[in-house]
Design a protein around this motif. Sequence first.
Motif, PDB file in Angstrom:
ATOM      1  N   ASP A  17       0.827  -1.211   0.000  1.00 22.38           N
ATOM      2  CA  ASP A  17       0.000   0.000   0.000  1.00 22.38           C
ATOM      3  C   ASP A  17       0.859   1.259   0.000  1.00 22.38           C
ATOM      4  O   ASP A  17       0.473   2.271  -0.573  1.00 22.38           O
ATOM      5  N   THR A  20       5.932   3.704  -3.448  1.00 20.47           N
ATOM      6  CA  THR A  20       6.052   5.013  -4.090  1.00 20.47           C
ATOM      7  C   THR A  20       6.676   4.902  -5.473  1.00 20.47           C
ATOM      8  O   THR A  20       6.890   5.918  -6.119  1.00 20.47           O
ATOM      9  N   GLN A  25       1.129   1.968  -8.377  1.00 20.96           N
ATOM     10  CA  GLN A  25      -0.252   2.130  -7.902  1.00 20.96           C
ATOM     11  C   GLN A  25      -1.229   1.764  -9.024  1.00 20.96           C
ATOM     12  O   GLN A  25      -2.253   1.148  -8.777  1.00 20.96           O
ATOM     13  N   LYS A  28      -1.297  -1.895  -9.225  1.00 18.79           N
ATOM     14  CA  LYS A  28      -2.090  -2.432  -8.112  1.00 18.79           C
ATOM     15  C   LYS A  28      -3.577  -2.410  -8.460  1.00 18.79           C
ATOM     16  O   LYS A  28      -4.289  -3.386  -8.230  1.00 18.79           O
ATOM     17  N   GLU A  29      -4.048  -1.304  -9.030  1.00 15.44           N
ATOM     18  CA  GLU A  29      -5.452  -1.208  -9.422  1.00 15.44           C
ATOM     19  C   GLU A  29      -5.783  -2.238 -10.503  1.00 15.44           C
ATOM     20  O   GLU A  29      -6.833  -2.871 -10.469  1.00 15.44           O
TER      21      GLU A  29
END
Length: 122
Positions: A17, A20, A25, A28-29
């Motif tokens: 989570d 950086t 990110q 991840k989605e």
Amino acid sequence: MDKSNEYIRFKTGMVKDDTTAPGLQRVKEKLKVLSMSKEERQAYDRHIDNIMVQNDVLDTAREEGRDEGFAEGRTEGLAEGRVEGRVEGRAEGRAEAIAEKTKLAKEMGLSDEVISKLFGNN
């Protein structure tokens, strides 16, 4: 933690989570979507499609509103400009007429007092 452990976690569909790293990110989605069942993914896709349609409708409404506002403003501005132009033109016309009449009255020998009373230059 070494890079091989991170690769293994990524390979298993896990992204921290608090990561950086650029683009992770988004990964991840995407992994969340890929881990959904067929029905969940179809519902998700419909949801995304609805959001895209809604955004298109809002963008179109904004553009139309902006265009209408511009057209209205332009029309009102032109109308106001015409009215102001007419008012100024009439005032200048009256001033020129009075100046001509005043000149003619002086040529006829009328006194300044009489001319002033005739044309309202008190």
